[in-house]
Scaffold this motif. Structure first.
Motif, PDB file in Angstrom:
ATOM      1  N   GLY A 164       0.822  -1.199   0.000  1.00  0.00           N
ATOM      2  CA  GLY A 164       0.000   0.000   0.000  1.00  0.00           C
ATOM      3  C   GLY A 164       0.856   1.248   0.000  1.00  0.00           C
ATOM      4  O   GLY A 164       2.021   1.227  -0.389  1.00  0.00           O
ATOM      5  N   LYS A 165       0.259   2.326   0.427  1.00  0.00           N
ATOM      6  CA  LYS A 165       0.954   3.605   0.518  1.00  0.00           C
ATOM      7  C   LYS A 165       0.739   4.189   1.899  1.00  0.00           C
ATOM      8  O   LYS A 165      -0.269   3.938   2.540  1.00  0.00           O
ATOM      9  CB  LYS A 165       0.415   4.586  -0.527  1.00  0.00           C
ATOM     10  CG  LYS A 165       0.706   4.183  -1.947  1.00  0.00           C
ATOM     11  CD  LYS A 165       0.132   5.197  -2.905  1.00  0.00           C
ATOM     12  CE  LYS A 165       0.345   4.782  -4.338  1.00  0.00           C
ATOM     13  NZ  LYS A 165      -0.255   5.756  -5.273  1.00  0.00           N
ATOM     14  N   THR A 166       1.700   4.991   2.339  1.00  0.00           N
ATOM     15  CA  THR A 166       1.597   5.680   3.608  1.00  0.00           C
ATOM     16  C   THR A 166       2.170   7.082   3.446  1.00  0.00           C
ATOM     17  O   THR A 166       2.886   7.356   2.480  1.00  0.00           O
ATOM     18  CB  THR A 166       2.321   4.919   4.732  1.00  0.00           C
ATOM     19  OG1 THR A 166       2.027   5.532   5.977  1.00  0.00           O
ATOM     20  CG2 THR A 166       3.816   4.883   4.525  1.00  0.00           C
ATOM     21  N   VAL A 167       1.852   7.970   4.343  1.00  0.00           N
ATOM     22  CA  VAL A 167       2.363   9.338   4.294  1.00  0.00           C
ATOM     23  C   VAL A 167       3.337   9.532   5.448  1.00  0.00           C
ATOM     24  O   VAL A 167       3.036   9.204   6.596  1.00  0.00           O
ATOM     25  CB  VAL A 167       1.209  10.368   4.388  1.00  0.00           C
ATOM     26  CG1 VAL A 167       1.761  11.789   4.413  1.00  0.00           C
ATOM     27  CG2 VAL A 167       0.246  10.184   3.232  1.00  0.00           C
ATOM     28  N   ARG A 168       4.497  10.070   5.114  1.00  0.00           N
ATOM     29  CA  ARG A 168       5.511  10.381   6.120  1.00  0.00           C
ATOM     30  C   ARG A 168       5.659  11.892   6.217  1.00  0.00           C
ATOM     31  O   ARG A 168       5.442  12.605   5.246  1.00  0.00           O
ATOM     32  CB  ARG A 168       6.872   9.789   5.721  1.00  0.00           C
ATOM     33  CG  ARG A 168       6.883   8.297   5.515  1.00  0.00           C
ATOM     34  CD  ARG A 168       6.807   7.593   6.847  1.00  0.00           C
ATOM     35  NE  ARG A 168       6.676   6.169   6.672  1.00  0.00           N
ATOM     36  CZ  ARG A 168       7.548   5.279   7.079  1.00  0.00           C
ATOM     37  NH1 ARG A 168       8.625   5.657   7.703  1.00  0.00           N
ATOM     38  NH2 ARG A 168       7.333   3.999   6.897  1.00  0.00           N
ATOM     39  N   PHE A 169       6.045  12.366   7.381  1.00  0.00           N
ATOM     40  CA  PHE A 169       6.275  13.795   7.585  1.00  0.00           C
ATOM     41  C   PHE A 169       7.661  13.996   8.146  1.00  0.00           C
ATOM     42  O   PHE A 169       8.079  13.304   9.075  1.00  0.00           O
ATOM     43  CB  PHE A 169       5.244  14.379   8.553  1.00  0.00           C
ATOM     44  CG  PHE A 169       5.498  15.822   8.875  1.00  0.00           C
ATOM     45  CD1 PHE A 169       5.226  16.804   7.956  1.00  0.00           C
ATOM     46  CD2 PHE A 169       6.024  16.186  10.104  1.00  0.00           C
ATOM     47  CE1 PHE A 169       5.468  18.144   8.244  1.00  0.00           C
ATOM     48  CE2 PHE A 169       6.269  17.511  10.404  1.00  0.00           C
ATOM     49  CZ  PHE A 169       5.991  18.494   9.473  1.00  0.00           C
ATOM     50  N   LYS A 170       8.386  14.948   7.559  1.00  0.00           N
ATOM     51  CA  LYS A 170       9.697  15.332   8.081  1.00  0.00           C
ATOM     52  C   LYS A 170       9.635  16.810   8.407  1.00  0.00           C
ATOM     53  O   LYS A 170       9.393  17.651   7.540  1.00  0.00           O
ATOM     54  CB  LYS A 170      10.794  15.061   7.051  1.00  0.00           C
ATOM     55  CG  LYS A 170      12.158  15.399   7.586  1.00  0.00           C
ATOM     56  CD  LYS A 170      13.249  15.074   6.601  1.00  0.00           C
ATOM     57  CE  LYS A 170      14.588  15.444   7.232  1.00  0.00           C
ATOM     58  NZ  LYS A 170      15.691  15.236   6.299  1.00  0.00           N
ATOM     59  N   ALA A 171       9.845  17.127   9.659  1.00  0.00           N
ATOM     60  CA  ALA A 171       9.800  18.517  10.119  1.00  0.00           C
ATOM     61  C   ALA A 171      11.009  19.277   9.612  1.00  0.00           C
ATOM     62  O   ALA A 171      12.112  18.744   9.526  1.00  0.00           O
ATOM     63  CB  ALA A 171       9.760  18.565  11.636  1.00  0.00           C
ATOM     64  N   SER A 172      10.805  20.549   9.285  1.00  0.00           N
ATOM     65  CA  SER A 172      11.897  21.395   8.834  1.00  0.00           C
ATOM     66  C   SER A 172      12.768  21.792  10.030  1.00  0.00           C
ATOM     67  O   SER A 172      12.307  21.772  11.176  1.00  0.00           O
ATOM     68  CB  SER A 172      11.358  22.647   8.145  1.00  0.00           C
ATOM     69  OG  SER A 172      10.847  23.537   9.112  1.00  0.00           O
TER      70      SER A 172
END
Length: 89
Positions: free
Chosen positions: A74-82
């Protein structure tokens, strides 16, 4: 944070009605989702980057029964903080 919170902030900062703020919030979220579908990522400068990643099919264990199950790819969303966000928090 919720959609209602975002709508309230938009309403207070732009002095529009609640209905207009809700529409603006929904339009903003829809635009972010469309961009992520189109390019696979969305960046808000000074905040961070959302990236769509593919996950492989795998085997997992049902925690209740201990039974082995198959999990589809499947697909997932990742977040990387600035760095700016990290520093300010």
């Amino acid at each position: 944070m919720s959609k209602a919170f975002i709508a309230r902030v938009i309403q207070q900062s732009t002095e529009v009605t609640g209905a207009a703020a809700n529409r603006a919030t929904n339009d903003l979220i829809d635009a972010i989702v469309k961009e992520m579908k189109r390019t696979g990522k969305f960046t808000l400068p000074s905040f961070g980057t959302f990236t769509v990643r593919k996950t492989k099919a795998r085997k997992a264990l049902n925690p209740r029964t201990g039974e082995s199950i198959k999990v589809k790819a499947g697909k997932t969303v990742r977040f990387k903080a600035s760095p700016v966000l990290k520093k300010s928090v």
